[in-house]
Scaffold this active site. Structure first.
Site, PDB file in Angstrom:
ATOM      1  N   ARG A 117     -17.954   1.505   6.404  1.00 28.20           N
ATOM      2  CA  ARG A 117     -18.332   2.906   6.221  1.00 28.20           C
ATOM      3  C   ARG A 117     -19.475   3.048   5.233  1.00 28.20           C
ATOM      4  O   ARG A 117     -20.312   3.911   5.371  1.00 28.20           O
ATOM      5  CB  ARG A 117     -17.137   3.717   5.710  1.00 28.20           C
ATOM      6  CG  ARG A 117     -16.003   3.817   6.695  1.00 28.20           C
ATOM      7  CD  ARG A 117     -14.790   4.382   6.045  1.00 28.20           C
ATOM      8  NE  ARG A 117     -14.382   3.447   4.989  1.00 28.20           N
ATOM      9  CZ  ARG A 117     -13.235   3.463   4.367  1.00 28.20           C
ATOM     10  NH1 ARG A 117     -12.358   4.377   4.640  1.00 28.20           N
ATOM     11  NH2 ARG A 117     -12.947   2.574   3.447  1.00 28.20           N
ATOM     12  N   LYS A 159       0.817  -1.213   0.000  1.00 31.33           N
ATOM     13  CA  LYS A 159       0.000   0.000   0.000  1.00 31.33           C
ATOM     14  C   LYS A 159       0.851   1.265   0.000  1.00 31.33           C
ATOM     15  O   LYS A 159       0.317   2.358  -0.055  1.00 31.33           O
ATOM     16  CB  LYS A 159      -0.923   0.026   1.229  1.00 31.33           C
ATOM     17  CG  LYS A 159      -2.180  -0.794   1.077  1.00 31.33           C
ATOM     18  CD  LYS A 159      -3.131  -0.486   2.230  1.00 31.33           C
ATOM     19  CE  LYS A 159      -4.496  -1.083   2.016  1.00 31.33           C
ATOM     20  NZ  LYS A 159      -5.414  -0.755   3.115  1.00 31.33           N
ATOM     21  N   SER A 217      -8.091   6.620   5.769  1.00 30.30           N
ATOM     22  CA  SER A 217      -6.675   6.994   5.880  1.00 30.30           C
ATOM     23  C   SER A 217      -6.141   7.503   4.549  1.00 30.30           C
ATOM     24  O   SER A 217      -5.345   8.440   4.504  1.00 30.30           O
ATOM     25  CB  SER A 217      -5.846   5.796   6.351  1.00 30.30           C
ATOM     26  OG  SER A 217      -6.181   5.444   7.664  1.00 30.30           O
TER      27      SER A 217
END
Length: 169
Positions: free
Chosen positions: A99, A45, A137
């Site tokens: 979410r 990532k 994030s």
């Protein structure tokens, strides 16, 4: 806190930890007698923070939650298969935050795969609180790098470290 000693695992990259993560951690801590926060190394990532610093930030930010709930909260880095890490820490449940509907598809598939790998470990989903549903994030990092205000998305220590990391005062 749950009776019977339920051990939960909340995994993530936490790069950086957000108020949304802390919301899920606080709510998961009320369900578990012990909660392990698994900080994934996940070099793929391209993390902003090295693993050790993410672990340190998570530990600092969750301390008030552990104190408030009376739950033992442990923070550990891992770079193995999630289910293997869950077995290693004796987790009975894996906690995942949702979410939006877009999260559900991925999480549903992951929960199914994990169940096939070890049917003794359940996955539980906690919906993000309304005020945190849009925080990720990835967006926090992007906003910080482009000069935007991230102060409502992350706790104070994380705010300071993130701004320093992206070269902002």
């Amino acid at each position: 806190m749950a009776d019977g000693g339920l051990i939960g695992l909340y995994p993530g990259t936490f790069d950086p930890i957000t108020n949304g993560h802390l919301d899920i951690i606080g709510r998961a801590a009320q369900l578990c007698s012990k909660l392990v926060i698994g900080v994934a190394r996940n070099a793929g990532k391209g993390p902003l923070f090295p693993t050790a610093e993410r672990v340190e930030m998570v530990r600092a930010e969750i301390a008030p939650i552990a104190e408030r709930t009376g739950t033992e909260i442990d923070v550990q880095a891992f770079d193995s298969l999630l289910i293997a890490f869950a077995q290693q820490v004796s987790a009975q449940v894996i906690v995942r935050g949702l979410r939006a509907v877009s999260d559900f598809d991925y999480e549903f598939q992951m929960a199914g795969m994990n169940a096939r790998l070890d049917q003794r470990i359940e996955t539980i989903f906690l919906m993000a609180s309304e005020r945190h549903q849009f925080i990720s994030s990835r967006f926090v990092k992007e906003i910080a790098q482009l000069g935007g205000d991230i102060s409502s998305f992350v706790p104070k220590l994380t705010l300071e470290r993130t701004l320093r990391r992206v070269g902002r005062p």
